[in-house]
Design a protein around this motif. Structure first.
Motif, PDB file in Angstrom:
ATOM      1  N   LEU A 108     -26.380  34.643 -59.333  1.00 50.66           N
ATOM      2  CA  LEU A 108     -27.739  35.173 -59.209  1.00 50.66           C
ATOM      3  C   LEU A 108     -28.172  35.162 -57.735  1.00 50.66           C
ATOM      4  O   LEU A 108     -27.684  34.358 -56.940  1.00 50.66           O
ATOM      5  N   ASP A 110     -31.663  34.971 -55.413  1.00 48.47           N
ATOM      6  CA  ASP A 110     -33.120  34.803 -55.348  1.00 48.47           C
ATOM      7  C   ASP A 110     -33.594  35.510 -54.079  1.00 48.47           C
ATOM      8  O   ASP A 110     -33.301  35.075 -52.961  1.00 48.47           O
ATOM      9  N   ILE A 391     -35.794  40.468 -58.356  1.00 43.42           N
ATOM     10  CA  ILE A 391     -36.058  39.132 -58.874  1.00 43.42           C
ATOM     11  C   ILE A 391     -36.095  38.129 -57.721  1.00 43.42           C
ATOM     12  O   ILE A 391     -35.113  37.948 -57.009  1.00 43.42           O
ATOM     13  N   TYR A 406     -36.490  30.220 -61.174  1.00 48.69           N
ATOM     14  CA  TYR A 406     -35.814  31.504 -61.389  1.00 48.69           C
ATOM     15  C   TYR A 406     -35.729  31.809 -62.892  1.00 48.69           C
ATOM     16  O   TYR A 406     -35.899  32.952 -63.312  1.00 48.69           O
ATOM     17  N   MET A 410     -37.351  34.995 -64.928  1.00 55.89           N
ATOM     18  CA  MET A 410     -36.603  35.878 -65.830  1.00 55.89           C
ATOM     19  C   MET A 410     -37.262  35.929 -67.215  1.00 55.89           C
ATOM     20  O   MET A 410     -37.377  36.999 -67.814  1.00 55.89           O
ATOM     21  N   ALA A 427     -31.192  41.026 -60.758  1.00 49.89           N
ATOM     22  CA  ALA A 427     -30.911  39.698 -60.203  1.00 49.89           C
ATOM     23  C   ALA A 427     -29.606  39.649 -59.423  1.00 49.89           C
ATOM     24  O   ALA A 427     -29.376  38.725 -58.650  1.00 49.89           O
ATOM     25  N   THR A 428     -28.741  40.639 -59.641  1.00 46.60           N
ATOM     26  CA  THR A 428     -27.404  40.590 -59.029  1.00 46.60           C
ATOM     27  C   THR A 428     -27.195  41.816 -58.128  1.00 46.60           C
ATOM     28  O   THR A 428     -27.529  41.784 -56.949  1.00 46.60           O
ATOM     29  N   ASN A 431     -30.491  43.127 -56.296  1.00 53.49           N
ATOM     30  CA  ASN A 431     -30.894  42.285 -55.169  1.00 53.49           C
ATOM     31  C   ASN A 431     -29.896  42.357 -54.011  1.00 53.49           C
ATOM     32  O   ASN A 431     -30.286  42.247 -52.844  1.00 53.49           O
TER      33      ASN A 431
END
Ligand code: ZN
Length: 482
Positions: A108, A110, A391, A406, A410, A427-428, A431
């Motif tokens: 993930l 952030d 995210i 986090y 979600m 998120a992946t 981002n």
């Protein structure tokens, strides 16, 4: 939103500017030292630089809505070496695991953190422990963080140590201190966190811009600090404080782009967002919380294709703290040091207002609470129009903690109507593309960094499975939760 001021680290910055007052300030620093959290890091590396083979595993690659079925994934020297139908030839000391009925996905990301924050209430004012926060992110499966306001020297040093494998932590990208205007956010809040005379010098400590001609030199200065992108603040926290005028935003964005930097803009009101987009901003660092969007404004934001890091949970947490109804999550209670968390159990609206000298904080918390319904209203409108939601958490702030928040973010995004696929893609892969054209993370494919999570089951069907990964892999190394 804002960040807790880390007195001793910011001191380096100030010394460069005001060498003559070093002696005086040194003694003040000693007197003004805030307590520091003591908790040990929450993760360790399980095995040192061993290669990993995951057999018969399904893959969520970060962007496709369908899982890629039954592959053998070989991780070597921190990278994804191969993804194949037959078992590859591996080194002898490979760590081999059966991936049947499991899903391999990118770690993930952030997209909005402040590593130096502690998450304590303003009047407790604990000093953040960056190494501890780093371990909390990794514990939560976050293998990359974008710091949107901290001290570059400190962040660079952590970044290097992590890259060298000296201790476990997510990869760090950063921007140094955000650029703001005099007496604008986060200056009023920071003043209340510092003691005299530091609280009188906040306008000097922060990077402020007064006229467009200063933009170029500011960006040059930031380039020398090895920043990965530029962050600008355009908001009114607390109400009545000055906001950066359009000509300054425009010039800063222009000079940043000329120097090769993407620009994240902290916004609060619909007009802030529109100004930022008109000035050429690349990412909005918050959702719109200070006013209701019109359909036309939401359409304008959607048409601009500028992604928005909504930081929904952070605003909800502020609202809950303000009302005295904040309840720490299961993962908050695992990850957050008790001296930070405990005061919140005894928090009530009255407690908040019984504390003197937090006028700006009180005004800000009141403002968030009175406008809380706008967040959901604007979210619905923006997502209907197709705005890309990224995210990020804005951790660590009061109630918004490194790692654990986090999951809260979600959950809320799902409650507000996004599908697990939309959330996990954001998120992946989503981002990873926020400021880099060709990131080497956020996607499961050959030669990408082995920043991965192995999930029991299919997270595209059950988002909550992400909270308990069977394996967390950071640069090819297995991370063990303590
Ligand atoms: Zn922030």
């Amino acid at each position: 939103m804002f960040f807790q001021f880390n007195v001793s680290v910011n001191f380096n910055e100030m010394m460069r500017k005001h060498k003559k007052i070093i002696g005086l300030l040194l003694s003040i620093i000693v007197l003004s030292c805030t307590p520091r959290v003591s908790k040990e890091g929450m993760v360790s590396f399980e095995k040192d630089y061993v290669d990993v083979l995951i057999r018969n595993v399904n893959i969520f690659n970060g962007t496709d809505s369908m899982l890629i079925k039954n592959k053998h994934v070989y991780l070597k020297k921190g990278l994804i070496q191969s993804i194949s139908d037959s078992v590859p030839i591996t080194s002898k000391e490979v760590y081999s695991i059966d991936g049947t009925d499991k899903t391999l996905m990118p770690g993930l990301i952030d997209a909005h953190v402040h590593l130096s924050g502690s998450g304590s209430l303003p009047w407790d004012n604990y000093k953040g422990n960056e190494a501890y926060n780093l371990s909390a992110y990794l514990y939560s499966g976050i293998t990359t963080i974008y710091d949107l306001g901290g001290i570059s020297t400190s962040l660079e040093s952590f970044k290097k140590k992590i890259a060298q494998g000296k201790f476990p932590g997510p990869d760090i990208f950063h921007t140094h201190i955000p650029i703001t205007v005099k007496n604008s956010h986060p200056i009023p809040l920071t003043k209340e966190l510092l003691y005299w005379p530091l609280n009188k010098m906040v306008n000097i400590i922060y990077t402020t811009i007064n006229k467009p001609e200063e933009a170029k030199n500011l960006v040059i200065k930031y380039k020398k600090l090895n920043v990965d992108y530029i962050k600008i603040i355009v908001d009114e926290i607390p109400p009545g404080s000055p906001q950066m005028p359009f000509d300054l935003i425009k010039e800063l964005v222009k000079e940043s782009h000329l120097a090769g930097f993407k620009v994240f803009v902290h916004v609060g009101s619909p007009q802030n967002a529109i100004d930022a987009i008109n000035a050429g901003a690349d990412v909005l660092a918050h959702g719109i919380w200070r006013g209701k969007l019109t359909h036309e404004q939401a359409q304008f934001i959607a048409d601009s294709k500028v992604p928005m890091i909504y930081t929904l949970a952070a605003f909800n947490n502020v609202n809950d703290i303000r009302k005295g109804t904040f309840v720490p999550s299961h993962f908050d209670s695992i990850l957050v040091p008790m001296e930070i968390l405990k005061p919140l159990f005894f928090q009530s609206t009255n407690t908040f207002y019984s504390h003197k000298n937090i006028n700006a904080f009180s005004a800000f918390f009141d403002d968030v609470a009175s406008k809380h319904s706008f967040l959901k209203y604007n979210f619905d409108l923006l997502t209907q129009k197709g705005v890309k939601i990224s995210i990020g958490t804005d951790s660590s702030l009061p109630g918004t903690y490194a790692g654990s928040n986090y999951y809260r973010e979600m959950e809320l995004l799902q409650e507000y109507g996004l599908s697990p696929y939309q959330i996990l893609k954001g998120a992946t892969f989503g981002n990873s593309k926020l400021f880099l054209d060709k990131p080497d993370f956020g996607f499961v494919d050959v030669n990408y960094k082995a920043d991965l999570l192995l999930i029991n089951g299919n997270p595209l069907e059950r988002l909550d499975l992400v909270k308990n990964p069977e394996l967390i892999i950071s640069r090819g190394r297995l991370v063990k939760r303590k």
